[in-house]
Design a protein around this motif. Structure first.
Motif, PDB file in Angstrom:
ATOM      1  N   MET A 143     -99.504 -31.421 -34.747  1.00 38.20           N
ATOM      2  CA  MET A 143     -98.225 -32.054 -35.041  1.00 38.20           C
ATOM      3  C   MET A 143     -97.342 -32.112 -33.797  1.00 38.20           C
ATOM      4  O   MET A 143     -96.671 -33.120 -33.528  1.00 38.20           O
ATOM      5  CB  MET A 143     -97.512 -31.306 -36.172  1.00 38.20           C
ATOM      6  CG  MET A 143     -98.197 -31.428 -37.528  1.00 38.20           C
ATOM      7  SD  MET A 143     -98.394 -33.143 -38.057  1.00 38.20           S
ATOM      8  CE  MET A 143     -96.691 -33.636 -38.268  1.00 38.20           C
ATOM      9  N   GLU A 144     -97.325 -31.049 -33.010  1.00 37.63           N
ATOM     10  CA  GLU A 144     -96.576 -31.055 -31.755  1.00 37.63           C
ATOM     11  C   GLU A 144     -97.133 -32.109 -30.802  1.00 37.63           C
ATOM     12  O   GLU A 144     -96.381 -32.814 -30.112  1.00 37.63           O
ATOM     13  CB  GLU A 144     -96.639 -29.674 -31.097  1.00 37.63           C
ATOM     14  CG  GLU A 144     -95.834 -28.599 -31.808  1.00 37.63           C
ATOM     15  CD  GLU A 144     -95.866 -27.283 -31.057  1.00 37.63           C
ATOM     16  OE1 GLU A 144     -96.364 -27.271 -29.904  1.00 37.63           O
ATOM     17  OE2 GLU A 144     -95.402 -26.274 -31.605  1.00 37.63           O
ATOM     18  N   HIS A 145     -98.454 -32.217 -30.782  1.00 37.20           N
ATOM     19  CA  HIS A 145     -99.103 -33.181 -29.888  1.00 37.20           C
ATOM     20  C   HIS A 145     -98.752 -34.612 -30.279  1.00 37.20           C
ATOM     21  O   HIS A 145     -98.503 -35.459 -29.407  1.00 37.20           O
ATOM     22  CB  HIS A 145    -100.614 -32.969 -29.928  1.00 37.20           C
ATOM     23  CG  HIS A 145    -101.387 -33.941 -29.082  1.00 37.20           C
ATOM     24  ND1 HIS A 145    -101.344 -33.920 -27.707  1.00 37.20           N
ATOM     25  CD2 HIS A 145    -102.217 -34.972 -29.425  1.00 37.20           C
ATOM     26  CE1 HIS A 145    -102.111 -34.891 -27.219  1.00 37.20           C
ATOM     27  NE2 HIS A 145    -102.652 -35.537 -28.242  1.00 37.20           N
ATOM     28  N   LEU A 146     -98.725 -34.915 -31.564  1.00 38.32           N
ATOM     29  CA  LEU A 146     -98.360 -36.259 -32.013  1.00 38.32           C
ATOM     30  C   LEU A 146     -96.962 -36.633 -31.532  1.00 38.32           C
ATOM     31  O   LEU A 146     -96.725 -37.764 -31.081  1.00 38.32           O
ATOM     32  CB  LEU A 146     -98.432 -36.338 -33.540  1.00 38.32           C
ATOM     33  CG  LEU A 146     -99.821 -36.345 -34.177  1.00 38.32           C
ATOM     34  CD1 LEU A 146     -99.703 -36.373 -35.698  1.00 38.32           C
ATOM     35  CD2 LEU A 146    -100.659 -37.514 -33.679  1.00 38.32           C
ATOM     36  N   ALA A 147     -96.046 -35.683 -31.629  1.00 41.26           N
ATOM     37  CA  ALA A 147     -94.685 -35.950 -31.172  1.00 41.26           C
ATOM     38  C   ALA A 147     -94.654 -36.192 -29.660  1.00 41.26           C
ATOM     39  O   ALA A 147     -93.957 -37.099 -29.178  1.00 41.26           O
ATOM     40  CB  ALA A 147     -93.775 -34.779 -31.534  1.00 41.26           C
ATOM     41  N   GLU A 148     -95.411 -35.418 -28.901  1.00 44.26           N
ATOM     42  CA  GLU A 148     -95.450 -35.598 -27.451  1.00 44.26           C
ATOM     43  C   GLU A 148     -96.076 -36.940 -27.077  1.00 44.26           C
ATOM     44  O   GLU A 148     -95.623 -37.597 -26.138  1.00 44.26           O
ATOM     45  CB  GLU A 148     -96.243 -34.452 -26.812  1.00 44.26           C
ATOM     46  CG  GLU A 148     -95.527 -33.115 -26.832  1.00 44.26           C
ATOM     47  CD  GLU A 148     -96.324 -32.024 -26.136  1.00 44.26           C
ATOM     48  OE1 GLU A 148     -97.570 -32.077 -26.178  1.00 44.26           O
ATOM     49  OE2 GLU A 148     -95.697 -31.128 -25.544  1.00 44.26           O
ATOM     50  N   MET A 149     -97.119 -37.345 -27.814  1.00 44.27           N
ATOM     51  CA  MET A 149     -97.767 -38.620 -27.523  1.00 44.27           C
ATOM     52  C   MET A 149     -96.846 -39.791 -27.862  1.00 44.27           C
ATOM     53  O   MET A 149     -96.836 -40.812 -27.152  1.00 44.27           O
ATOM     54  CB  MET A 149     -99.078 -38.723 -28.292  1.00 44.27           C
ATOM     55  CG  MET A 149    -100.160 -37.770 -27.810  1.00 44.27           C
ATOM     56  SD  MET A 149    -100.717 -38.099 -26.115  1.00 44.27           S
ATOM     57  CE  MET A 149    -101.712 -39.583 -26.375  1.00 44.27           C
ATOM     58  N   ASP A 150     -96.073 -39.678 -28.929  1.00 43.80           N
ATOM     59  CA  ASP A 150     -95.105 -40.718 -29.262  1.00 43.80           C
ATOM     60  C   ASP A 150     -94.055 -40.849 -28.161  1.00 43.80           C
ATOM     61  O   ASP A 150     -93.674 -41.966 -27.757  1.00 43.80           O
ATOM     62  CB  ASP A 150     -94.415 -40.401 -30.594  1.00 43.80           C
ATOM     63  CG  ASP A 150     -95.282 -40.741 -31.788  1.00 43.80           C
ATOM     64  OD1 ASP A 150     -96.262 -41.506 -31.616  1.00 43.80           O
ATOM     65  OD2 ASP A 150     -95.002 -40.239 -32.891  1.00 43.80           O
ATOM     66  N   TYR A 151     -93.583 -39.707 -27.690  1.00 42.90           N
ATOM     67  CA  TYR A 151     -92.590 -39.726 -26.609  1.00 42.90           C
ATOM     68  C   TYR A 151     -93.188 -40.345 -25.346  1.00 42.90           C
ATOM     69  O   TYR A 151     -92.537 -41.156 -24.667  1.00 42.90           O
ATOM     70  CB  TYR A 151     -92.120 -38.298 -26.325  1.00 42.90           C
ATOM     71  CG  TYR A 151     -91.135 -38.193 -25.192  1.00 42.90           C
ATOM     72  CD1 TYR A 151     -89.776 -38.442 -25.404  1.00 42.90           C
ATOM     73  CD2 TYR A 151     -91.549 -37.850 -23.909  1.00 42.90           C
ATOM     74  CE1 TYR A 151     -88.856 -38.364 -24.368  1.00 42.90           C
ATOM     75  CE2 TYR A 151     -90.646 -37.768 -22.862  1.00 42.90           C
ATOM     76  CZ  TYR A 151     -89.299 -38.025 -23.098  1.00 42.90           C
ATOM     77  OH  TYR A 151     -88.405 -37.946 -22.058  1.00 42.90           O
TER      78      TYR A 151
END
Length: 231
Positions: A143-151
Motif C-alpha cells: 500500500m505504501e508502494h502504490l502511493a509512492e508510485m502514484d506520486y
C-alpha cells in the motif's frame, strides 16, 4: 494526437505497474493459499542479512575499510543477540577477507538461527506465523508502494514534456522503489519472526478458518481491483 499520446503514456505506466503487481500478488497468493513458506521465508531472512553486509562491507571497498562491528550489530537487531551469538561471533566476521566468505558465513548462520527458532516454536506454529507475517508485511508495504508510485507518476507526468522518454524514468525509478519495498518486507518479516513471543495458544490463533478469513479480508479490502475484478 495529444489524446493519443496521453493514452499511450497511461498504458505504458500501467504496464510497469502490472509487472510489479504480478510479482507481489503471486507472493500474497502463496501465503493466502496456505503454501509451505519455509524456503521462501528462509530466503527472505538470508537476503535481509546479506543486505546488511552490502551496507557495512561493500564490494567496492577493501576489507580493511569494512565495518564488521556495525554489520554484527545490525544482524543482532535482525535475529536477536542471544540467538545469533550461538551461531555467529563478531570474531568470525573480523577474520574474513572476502565478501564471498562473509556471504557464505552469514547464510550458514541465518540457516542455523532459523532452524533453532523453528525447533523452539514447533514446525506447525512456525508455518502459521510465517503465513500470517508475510501477508501482514506485504499488505503494509504494498500500500505504501502504490502511493509512492502514484506520486512518482504524477511528478514525471508534470515534467514529461521536457523529457525525451518519461516512461524510461518511471520504469527506472519504479524499479528502485519496488526493490526498496521488497527489502522492507524481508526485513520486517525477519525481525518479527525472530522477535515475536509465540505462546502455545498462537497455533490456534493463527490457523484454521480464522486466518483464512483474515487473509481473505487483507487480500481484497485494501487493494484496488482491476476492471475485471480478478485481482
Amino acid at each position: 494526437l495529444n489524446h493519443f499520446e496521453s493514452r499511450k503514456h497511461v498504458l505504458q505506466y500501467d504496464d510497469v505497474m502490472n509487472l510489479q503487481r504480478e510479482k507481489i500478488y503471486g507472493e500474497r497468493r502463496r501465503a493466502l493459499m496456505g503454501a509451505n513458506l519455509h524456503d521462501f521465508v528462509l530466503d527472505m531472512a538470508q537476503h535481509a542479512a546479506i543486505s546488511e553486509a552490502d551496507k557495512h562491507c561493500p564490494q567496492d571497498l577493501r576489507h580493511e575499510e569494512w565495518d564488521a562491528h556495525k554489520l554484527y550489530a545490525s544482524l543482532t537487531r535482525l535475529f536477536g543477540g542471544a540467538l545469533l551469538a550461538r551461531h555467529l561471533h563478531l570474531e568470525d566476521l573480523l577474520a574474513l577477507k572476502t565478501r564471498d566468505e562473509i556471504d557464505e558465513k552469514i547464510r550458514e548462520a541465518v540457516a542455523a538461527c532459523y532452524a533453532e527458532r523453528e525447533a523452539q516454536v514447533g514446525e506447525d506454529q512456525m508455518r502459521s506465523v510465517e503465513q500470517w507475517q508475510v501477508m501482514r508485511s506485504i499488505d503494509e508495504y504494498w500500500m505504501e508502494h502504490l502511493a509512492e508510485m502514484d506520486y512518482l507518476r504524477d511528478a514525471i507526468w508534470q515534467e514529461g514534456y521536457a523529457q525525451k522518454e518519461p516512461i524510461g524514468v518511471f520504469r527506472q525509478e519504479g524499479y528502485a522503489l519496488f526493490h526498496k519495498m521488497l527489502e522492507n518486507i524481508r526485513r520486517q518479516v525477519t525481525e518479527q519472526l525472530f522477535s515475536l513471543q509465540i505462546a502455545p495458544q498462537v497455533q490456534q490463533q493463527y490457523s484454521g478458518p480464522q486466518i483464512e478469513e483474515m487473509q481473505e479480508m487483507r487480500l481484497v479490502a485494501p487493494l484496488m481491483m482491476d476492471s475485471d475484478g480478478l485481482d
